[in-house]
Every structure is written in C-alpha cells, then in structure tokens.
Design a protein around this motif. Structure first.
Motif, PDB file in Angstrom:
ATOM      1  N   SER A  83       0.826  -1.202   0.000  1.00 23.69           N
ATOM      2  CA  SER A  83       0.000   0.000   0.000  1.00 23.69           C
ATOM      3  C   SER A  83       0.863   1.256   0.000  1.00 23.69           C
ATOM      4  O   SER A  83       0.564   2.239  -0.687  1.00 23.69           O
ATOM      5  N   ASN A 107       0.621   3.853  -3.096  1.00 25.65           N
ATOM      6  CA  ASN A 107      -0.115   5.066  -2.766  1.00 25.65           C
ATOM      7  C   ASN A 107       0.616   6.298  -3.283  1.00 25.65           C
ATOM      8  O   ASN A 107       1.680   6.677  -2.776  1.00 25.65           O
ATOM      9  N   PRO A 132      -5.147   5.841   1.017  1.00 26.05           N
ATOM     10  CA  PRO A 132      -4.996   5.334  -0.352  1.00 26.05           C
ATOM     11  C   PRO A 132      -6.350   5.269  -1.053  1.00 26.05           C
ATOM     12  O   PRO A 132      -7.404   5.303  -0.419  1.00 26.05           O
TER      13      PRO A 132
END
Length: 308
Positions: A83, A87, A95
């Motif tokens: 993530s 992101n 995100p």
C-alpha cells in the motif's frame, strides 16, 4: 519484528480461537457428507454425534493457530508495504479504494505459502469423525509419508486464487465501511465515546462478511479438493463421496470437483454453509480487527493506523 507483524500474528491466532467451532461446522457442510471414515463397515453415526464433546468443537485448531497467526502477520506486513508503494496520494492521505484492493490481493497471494498447508491439515482434521485420526501432527506426518512435502500444497492453485481475491475485498470493504462510518462521525450522528470501538468492530465484521461472500464458491471447491485422500486403509482415509474418485485412484482437480459437484448437487452446493460462515466471519473479524488495532497502538503509538 515490526509492530504490524506482531499485531497480525496475535490477532490471527485470536481469531482462530474464537471462530474454530463455527468453522468446523462450515467445513463439514461444504463437504456435504455426515460420515467420511471408510475404515469401518458399521453404519455411520448421526451428524449431531460428531459434536458430542467439547474437544470435537476445537478439532483442527492446532494447525490454524500456529499457521494462521503467521499467515495474518505475513498478510498485514505485505499489505502495508504494498500500500505504501502504490499510494501516490500526498503523505497522510488515505490510499484509493483501487490501490487498497490491489494491496490486499497481493497480500493474500503472499499468504499462499502458509495458507495452503494450514487449510489442508485443518480441513482433513475437521472432517474426521475419529479422534485418533484428527491430530494435526498425525495428519501432517501421514501426508509427508505418502506424498512428500509437495503433498502439503495440494490444492494450492485454488487456495491462492481464493486468498488473493478474498483479501482484496477484505481490505477494500474495511476501508470503504470505515470511510462511511467516519463521515457519520464527522457529521455528529455518532456519540464520540463509541466512535472508535464501533468503527473497528462494525467495519471489521462487515469486511469479514464481504470477503466470504465474494469467494465462497471458491472456498467450497478448495475444501472438496483438499479433503480427497487416497487409500482405504490408512488412519486418515477420508474419501470425499461427491468427488467420484474412480478406480484409478486419481485425485481430481478443482475444475473436475466443481463440475461433479454441480452435476450431482446443483448450483446451491457452492453456497452451502454460507450462512454459518457469515456469522462466524462477522464475529471473528470484528474481534480480529479490534485486537490488531489495539496492539498497533500499544506497540507503535506514533505510527498512523493502516486504515482510518
């Protein structure tokens, strides 16, 4: 070890302790036969007699407690790192829902190395009607003796597919429901003192139900694939009747299992046990997320929580 590793490990083990009795019922409903032991010619015992003792409700829990803790730790660590990489939003902003799903799917795929043997041992232990044949360690030794280490990864492809899709929706639904909850909190529709606990418990439960609803047919197929055991004389000789394993003693693949199940039991077979699984999923994942978030705050108070 990082904070999210230990938070994932402990919350995963806690989830198994809470949900194993309902998971046991779910697996036996998916298999679809009340008695799978083939080592005796006596008439099968009634289905309810399989849960006649307290120990029968925790059958198959050893492998998941050890394995699922590691699986959950690997899942959260991989999800968090992925993530962060994906992101592109400014620092401190959440995100997107798409990158959340992709990160969850990658995290789920990474758990394959742990989830496949864990699920295999757990399912075979849970469908056993004999206490002597339901030891996780005994089942593991029998698999290695007959099929080698490769045997522990039987059904790995369908397990990896299930985990990747399922955990994508797991984090996606948690993130989505959390954002909806936060919008109500900010609008003043929720009491401040219950904001955090309600958010984690409710959103965690919703995430669990959404996950299983998205992959339940795959889980039914996985369970039926992994509960095929060849040979009528071994201690854990549990043959899945609906798999139609022929005289050639050949284990069927996921496609053959799905085709045979559909022909013999209709489309409803792929949703058998969904109700009990949804109840279990809500309870287990509500508790699991609560434990995860609590441990994260204790181990790393300065770290921003993964999902807020």
């Amino acid at each position: 070890m990082s904070a999210d590793f230990w938070a994932g490990y402990i919350s995963g083990a806690a989830g198994i302790l809470i949900g194993n009795p309902l998971d046991l019922i779910k697996v036996r409903l998916q298999v679809g036969t009340p008695s799978l032991t083939t080592t005796t010619t006596s008439s099968p015992s009634p289905y309810t007699s399989q849960f006649s003792s307290a120990s029968s409700l925790i059958r198959g829990a050893t492998a998941p407690i050890l394995g699922y803790g590691a699986l959950n730790a690997l899942l959260f660590v991989t999800y968090n790192r992925t993530s962060t990489l994906l992101n592109a939003n400014p620092y401190g902003t959440p995100p997107t829902l798409w990158t959340t799903w992709v990160s969850g799917a990658i995290g789920g795929l990474a758990t394959w190395v742990v989830s496949t043997p864990t699920e295999l041992i757990k399912c075979r232990a849970q469908i056993s009607t004999s206490a002597s044949a339901s030891s996780s360690w005994g089942i593991t030794k029998n698999i290695i003796r007959t099929d080698g280490l490769r045997g522990l990864y039987f059904g790995g492809v369908v397990t990896a597919l299930r985990d990747s899709i399922g955990y994508g929706f797991y984090f996606w639904s948690y993130e989505l429901s959390t954002r909806l909850m936060m919008s109500k909190i900010e609008s003043g529709k929720t009491e401040p003192r219950v904001q955090e606990s309600a958010k984690v418990l409710l959103c965690g439960g919703i995430a669990g139900v959404a996950t299983w609803a998205s992959i339940f047919p795959l889980d039914v197929i996985k369970t039926r694939v992994q509960t095929q055991v060849l040979g009528p004389s071994s201690e854990s000789a549990l043959l899945l009747a609906s798999a139609n394993v022929g005289a050639e003693q050949r284990r069927l693949g996921a496609i053959d299992i799905a085709r045979n199940a559909y022909r013999s039991e209709g489309p409803s077979v792929f949703f058998r046990g969904l109700a009990i699984c949804s109840i279990r999923a809500f309870i287990v994942n509500a508790a699991q997320w609560a434990v995860y978030e609590w441990i994260m705050r204790e181990l790393d108070p300065s770290r921003k929580k993964v999902v807020t």
